[in-house]
Structures are given as C-alpha cells and as structure tokens.
Design an enzyme around this catalytic site. Structure first.
Site, PDB file in Angstrom:
ATOM      1  N   HIS A 152       2.255   0.342   3.879  1.00  0.00           N
ATOM      2  CA  HIS A 152       1.853   1.519   3.089  1.00  0.00           C
ATOM      3  C   HIS A 152       2.362   1.336   1.657  1.00  0.00           C
ATOM      4  CE1 HIS A 152       1.344   5.716   1.913  1.00  0.00           C
ATOM      5  NE2 HIS A 152       0.546   5.811   2.961  1.00  0.00           N
TER       6      HIS A 152
ATOM      7  N   ASP B  17      -2.450   5.501  10.645  1.00  0.00           N
ATOM      8  CA  ASP B  17      -3.674   5.000  11.300  1.00  0.00           C
ATOM      9  C   ASP B  17      -3.403   4.180  12.540  1.00  0.00           C
ATOM     10  OD1 ASP B  17      -4.636   4.736   8.004  1.00  0.00           O
ATOM     11  OD2 ASP B  17      -5.677   5.994   9.445  1.00  0.00           O
TER      12      ASP B  17
HETATM   13  C1  SDX Z   1      -3.751   5.133   4.406  1.00  0.00           C
HETATM   14  O1  SDX Z   1      -1.931   6.047  -0.042  1.00  0.00           O
HETATM   15  C2  SDX Z   1      -1.917   6.804   0.990  1.00  0.00           C
HETATM   16  O2  SDX Z   1      -1.183   7.792   1.056  1.00  0.00           O
HETATM   17  C3  SDX Z   1      -2.876   6.411   2.083  1.00  0.00           C
HETATM   18  C4  SDX Z   1      -2.802   7.197   3.374  1.00  0.00           C
HETATM   19  C5  SDX Z   1      -3.213   8.642   3.182  1.00  0.00           C
HETATM   20  O3  SDX Z   1      -2.830   9.466   4.014  1.00  0.00           O
HETATM   21  O4  SDX Z   1      -4.021   8.907   2.246  1.00  0.00           O
HETATM   22  O5  SDX Z   1      -1.466   7.163   3.879  1.00  0.00           O
HETATM   23  C6  SDX Z   1      -3.741   6.622   4.424  1.00  0.00           C
HETATM   24  O6  SDX Z   1      -4.556   4.560   3.716  1.00  0.00           O
HETATM   25  C7  SDX Z   1      -2.705   4.386   5.190  1.00  0.00           C
HETATM   26  C8  SDX Z   1      -2.797   2.841   4.994  1.00  0.00           C
HETATM   27  C9  SDX Z   1      -3.899   2.328   5.923  1.00  0.00           C
HETATM   28  N1  SDX Z   1      -4.198   0.908   5.621  1.00  0.00           N
HETATM   29  C10 SDX Z   1      -3.885  -0.049   6.505  1.00  0.00           C
HETATM   30  O7  SDX Z   1      -3.247   0.139   7.547  1.00  0.00           O
HETATM   31  C11 SDX Z   1      -4.427  -1.419   6.126  1.00  0.00           C
HETATM   32  C12 SDX Z   1      -3.318  -2.472   6.289  1.00  0.00           C
HETATM   33  N2  SDX Z   1      -2.314  -2.220   5.273  1.00  0.00           N
HETATM   34  C13 SDX Z   1      -2.386  -3.020   4.041  1.00  0.00           C
HETATM   35  O8  SDX Z   1      -3.708  -3.248   3.605  1.00  0.00           O
HETATM   36  C14 SDX Z   1      -1.407  -2.543   2.974  1.00  0.00           C
HETATM   37  O9  SDX Z   1      -0.211  -2.348   3.601  1.00  0.00           O
HETATM   38  C15 SDX Z   1      -1.731  -1.336   2.136  1.00  0.00           C
HETATM   39  C16 SDX Z   1      -3.055  -1.443   1.465  1.00  0.00           C
HETATM   40  C17 SDX Z   1      -1.702  -0.102   2.973  1.00  0.00           C
HETATM   41  C18 SDX Z   1      -0.657  -1.226   1.049  1.00  0.00           C
HETATM   42  O10 SDX Z   1      -0.766  -2.350   0.275  1.00  0.00           O
HETATM   43  P1  SDX Z   1       0.108  -2.515  -1.079  1.00  0.00           P
HETATM   44  O11 SDX Z   1       1.029  -1.377  -1.252  1.00  0.00           O
HETATM   45  O12 SDX Z   1      -0.804  -2.847  -2.184  1.00  0.00           O
HETATM   46  O13 SDX Z   1       1.041  -3.717  -0.701  1.00  0.00           O
HETATM   47  P2  SDX Z   1       0.686  -5.222  -0.926  1.00  0.00           P
HETATM   48  O14 SDX Z   1      -0.739  -5.452  -0.559  1.00  0.00           O
HETATM   49  O15 SDX Z   1       1.145  -5.590  -2.295  1.00  0.00           O
HETATM   50  O16 SDX Z   1       1.583  -5.931   0.169  1.00  0.00           O
HETATM   51  C19 SDX Z   1       2.947  -6.251  -0.106  1.00  0.00           C
HETATM   52  C20 SDX Z   1       3.236  -7.458   0.792  1.00  0.00           C
HETATM   53  C21 SDX Z   1       2.220  -8.595   0.604  1.00  0.00           C
HETATM   54  O17 SDX Z   1       2.886  -9.795   0.978  1.00  0.00           O
HETATM   55  P3  SDX Z   1       3.501 -10.737  -0.225  1.00  0.00           P
HETATM   56  O18 SDX Z   1       2.368 -11.021  -1.175  1.00  0.00           O
HETATM   57  O19 SDX Z   1       4.615  -9.915  -0.842  1.00  0.00           O
HETATM   58  O20 SDX Z   1       3.988 -11.984   0.511  1.00  0.00           O
HETATM   59  O21 SDX Z   1       3.123  -7.057   2.166  1.00  0.00           O
HETATM   60  C22 SDX Z   1       2.052  -7.782   2.790  1.00  0.00           C
HETATM   61  C23 SDX Z   1       1.177  -8.318   1.669  1.00  0.00           C
HETATM   62  O22 SDX Z   1       0.500  -9.502   2.081  1.00  0.00           O
HETATM   63  N3  SDX Z   1       1.330  -6.811   3.631  1.00  0.00           N
HETATM   64  C24 SDX Z   1       0.870  -7.070   4.849  1.00  0.00           C
HETATM   65  C25 SDX Z   1       0.319  -5.860   5.300  1.00  0.00           C
HETATM   66  N4  SDX Z   1       0.450  -4.928   4.350  1.00  0.00           N
HETATM   67  C26 SDX Z   1       1.064  -5.522   3.314  1.00  0.00           C
HETATM   68  N5  SDX Z   1       0.865  -8.195   5.592  1.00  0.00           N
HETATM   69  C27 SDX Z   1       0.290  -8.107   6.821  1.00  0.00           C
HETATM   70  N6  SDX Z   1      -0.254  -6.983   7.332  1.00  0.00           N
HETATM   71  C28 SDX Z   1      -0.253  -5.838   6.597  1.00  0.00           C
HETATM   72  N7  SDX Z   1      -0.793  -4.721   7.089  1.00  0.00           N
END
Ligand code: SDX
Length: 427
Positions: A306, A363
């Site tokens: 998140h 989710d």
């Molecule tokens: C919702 O914003 C809100 O409030 C949203 C929400 C709401 O109520 O409105 O809470 C609802 O959207 C919840 C989130 C649902 N999405 C998912 O579950 C999809 C999977 N999650 C990821 O796509 C991700 O965690 C995000 C999009 C939710 C957040 O991404 P960020 O904050 O942009 O973080 P990032 O992509 O920069 O990741 C940081 C690191 C990265 O690794 P490094 O480059 O540092 O090595 O964490 C890794 C990412 O690769 N990472 C994950 C991951 N999420 C982040 N690696 C594997 N699996 C994951 N799910």
C-alpha cells in the site's frame, strides 16, 4: 496554522522562507505555493510526498495502521455502525441523532429508483461487457438526466446530487450484474436495508421470493463500511481533479470509477482472487513469491502492499474476521482461504516483504468473502465503487465548500528545445 518555517535555497536565488503548516494529526506540510514565483517547481510523480489539499474527512496513519473517519476508528465503525450511518458521518461530519438518521435513511431509500429510460442504455452494451465498463458508462450518463437543474455552486443542489448518487449506485450496480446474466432488472424494495436491498436486486428473480440472509446482509454492510472512504487515494483525487473545473458530479464520479478500476487500485480485489485461483495450492506459493520478487517479472502479489500503510491495513484485519464469519455461516470450507492464509503467513515472514513493509491490504480478503456470497469476481470492483461513492461525494463537496481552485499541476519538461518545422511529406 503556521508557526514554523522551512528554508529553500533555489539555484541562483537567495534563500526562500516557506510556512510549515500543522494539521490536527499527521505530518506537517511545507506550503510551497509561492515557490513557482522563485522560478522552480517541486517534482513528485505519483504524489508520494505531496499533500494535494486540506481535508477533515479521513485520517490515515500508515506506520501505525490507523484509519479514522471524522475521528472515529474504522474497527469501531465496522463493529458498531452501519454503512448509512457512516455515510451520514462522512457527509455531514457528525453522528446523526435518531431523528436525523431516520430522515437521512428515508431520503436515501426514496431515491433508489432510476429513470426508466436509463434501463435502455444498458442495451447498448454487449452482454459480456465488464460490469465496471457498464457502471462507468451508465453513471456518466446520469449526468444527462441531472444537469440543467444542477448548480454545483449551490450547496442544496450538491446535497440532492449526493442523495441521488448514494441512493442509485446499488440499483445501477445490481443492474450491471443482471444485464450480464440476461436476467430481468430487479426494482429496489423500500422495506429492506441498504445492503439487504442490494442483495435483493442482485439475486432475486421473478420466479421465486428471495430472502436476505441476515449474516450476509451484515457482512455486505461491513464490506461497504470498510470501502467507504480512504483519504486522497487515486480515485478520490481523480474525482477532486475532475470536480475542480466545476464539472457535473455524476461525470466526476464516473471518472472516479474509471480510476478505481485499475488493478493497482480498486481492481486489486478481482486480481487478487484470480491470483489465488492461479496459485490454487499451497505448494505453488513459493513460485509465485519468487515471481513477485523478480524485478524482471511484472507480477505483483495482489492484495499486498500500500502506498500509505507500512503496517497492517486495519480494514484487512476486520475483513479477515468477516471472512471467517461468512464461511462459517455458509458452512463453507474455501480452499482459496487456506491458500490465502498460508500466503499471508509466508509473505509476512519473508525478508523481501518485511523490508518493504508490504502487508495485506483491504483487497486481500474481500474477494474470498464476495465469492462465498455468490458474487462473481467481475463484480468485486463494482461493489468497491458503490461503497466508495459516498467518500468521493464527501470529498467533492468539501472541495466546493472550501472554494474550488482548478487542479493544474506543472511538469519537468525534457522534450525538444525550439526547432523550425518543414514537412517531410510531398506537397
Ligand atoms: C487500494 O491509496 C489507497 O488508499 C488505495 C486503497 C483505497 O482504499 O482507496 O487503499 C485501495 O488500492 C489498495 C491497494 C490495492 N492494490 C494492490 O493490492 C496491488 C498490489 N500492490 C502494489 O501494486 C503496490 O503495493 C501499490 C500500488 C498498492 C503501492 O505501490 P507504491 O506505493 O507505488 O509502491 P512501489 O510500487 O514503489 O513499491 C515499493 C517496493 C517496490 O520494490 P523495489 O523497487 O523497492 O525493490 O515494493 C515492491 C515494489 O516492487 N512492491 C511489491 C508489491 N507492492 C510493492 N512487490 C510485490 N508485490 C506487491 N504487491
């Protein structure tokens, strides 16, 4: 309120003093509004460190896993309140008195029908259209029915639009489902609760009486509470941006639905269930975790991570309890729940997830509950959108109440410098 200052020294400029503004909770913010006049902009793609507005609606502490709606903790609201009472609190800022709530509930109940002509709109879509595409289209089309009589600068007009949206979204959402099945649309029933009415419109048919299961009704109401609002997430920011130009609220909500649909946002619940189905067995989990950690693999663990929560999403905790309640009530043993529990356990002990503070989010469990209730995964984000509509409206209203300023970010330009044009095409 600014009692502290930040100093920025811009290239070739003397130091610039900026106010540091303090809220009631959360991080202080540096007021950079005057920075442009000093010849520089800030740069923050994805707004990871940028406050886009001031708000009194919802507060999130990502490190502590705290979520407050008008100061009330989400776990208390999910346990002791109802979606309609939470909607009142989000929209008006205070708990309703019994009389205020009765009036609110009656008004919402009495606006649940949609204009009969809108039913014909659905027939322009293929039956196998994704329900989110249909929801987005039909919601936007409501702007055609409620435009001339709507002055967004009039608070009463905005309140009427809020009631229409809050009332009609379950009806439209259920119609999206019925249309995909080729079943007749089901009219709302004023003697049912908000969640019960939605289940009725989703599952009853002309052929037999549908009796709402009170445990499922309570579970659905709790799911709606947990998805009602969440500060300045992508879809809420989309609604604020669309509304900042003075646009029609139904069109703004349609924009929010479009943003929510993405798998990184509200589409994650559908994607999460598909992922669990793809994993299918506990012994397949290590391979999926390897892929999730592989930078060359676009696969991510849906339902994990998140932007704000670097601790457990407090909603996921309540959702997991609800998941067990529903499966117990239905006497169901869901293999996917077993996979989900094992996946959660392994991921929470894996250094990759621990270092990046990746925890289950809202989710992760919702899909399992909704599947157990007989709802297809294509409808999961539709239900999320239905629940989040009240949060979108509350933020849209707050923006108008505070005096809207059109959202117009700047950029870091890295394209061509000026060059003269002569066409390569034969004249
Ligand atoms: C919702 O914003 C809100 O409030 C949203 C929400 C709401 O109520 O409105 O809470 C609802 O959207 C919840 C989130 C649902 N999405 C998912 O579950 C999809 C999977 N999650 C990821 O796509 C991700 O965690 C995000 C999009 C939710 C957040 O991404 P960020 O904050 O942009 O973080 P990032 O992509 O920069 O990741 C940081 C690191 C990265 O690794 P490094 O480059 O540092 O090595 O964490 C890794 C990412 O690769 N990472 C994950 C991951 N999420 C982040 N690696 C594997 N699996 C994951 N799910």
């Amino acid at each position: 309120m600014a009692d502290k200052k930040a100093t920025v020294t811009c290239p070739g400029e003397t130091a610039v003093e900026l106010d540091v503004l303090k809220g009631t909770l959360g991080q202080d913010v540096i007021d950079i509004r005057s920075l442009g006049s000093h010849g520089v902009f800030t740069f923050d793609p994805g707004f990871t460190s940028t406050a886009s507005c001031e708000s009194k609606i919802t507060f999130i502490d990502g490190d502590e896993g705290i979520l407050l709606h008008r100061g009330f903790p989400i776990d208390q609201l999910a346990t002791h309140s109802s979606y309609l009472e939470v909607s009142y609190i989000l929209l008006y800022g205070e708990k309703p008195t019994p009389q205020e709530f009765e009036e609110f509930k009656t008004t919402v109940t009495r606006h649940t029908m949609i204009h009969e002509q809108i039913t014909r709109l659905f027939h322009g879509f293929r039956r196998d259209s994704h329900p989110m595409a249909v929801l987005c289209g039909v919601t936007g089309a409501l702007a055609a029915f409620y435009h001339d009589s709507l002055d967004v600068n009039n608070p009463r007009h905005r309140e009427i639009a809020a009631f229409r949206l809050l009332s009609k979204m379950p009806t439209v959402a259920a119609m999206c489902y019925k249309y995909s099945l080729g079943q007749p649309f089901v009219y709302p029933r004023n003697n049912l609760s908000y969640a019960g009415n939605f289940l009725h419109m989703m599952f009853s048919t002309p052929c037999e009486e549908y009796v709402v299961n009170p445990v499922l009704e309570r579970a659905m109401d709790r799911i709606l509470i947990l998805h009602a609002d969440h500060e300045q997430n992508a879809s809420t920011s989309t609604v604020r941006t669309a509304g900042s130009s003075g646009a029609n609220p139904f069109a703004c909500i349609a924009a929010g639905i479009a943003s929510l649909w993405g798998p990184a946002h509200g589409g994650a619940n559908e994607a999460c269930l598909k992922m669990l189905e793809e994993i299918n067995r506990k012994e397949h989990i290590p391979e999926f975790l390897r892929r999730a950690k592989d930078k060359n693999d676009s696969f991510r663990l849906m339902g994990f991570g998140h932007r704000v929560y670097k601790n457990y999403d407090p909603r996921a905790t309540v959702m997991r309890e609800t998941c067990h309640e529903v499966l117990k009530e239905l006497g169901m043993k869901d293999d996917l729940l077993e996979v989900a529990m094992e996946l959660e356990h392994i991921a929470l002990h894996d250094p990759y997830f621990i270092e990046r503070k990746l925890y289950p989010n809202v989710d992760f469990y919702s899909g399992i509950i909704l599947k157990a209730m007989g709802i297809p995964s294509s409808m999961f984000t539709v239900i999320f959108a239905m629940a989040r509509t009240v949060g979108w409206i509350a933020h849209w209203n707050e923006m108008h109440d505070d005096g809207i300023k059109i959202a117009r970010p700047r950029q870091l330009y890295t394209g061509y410098t000026r060059r003269d044009f002569t066409s390569n095409l034969d004249k």
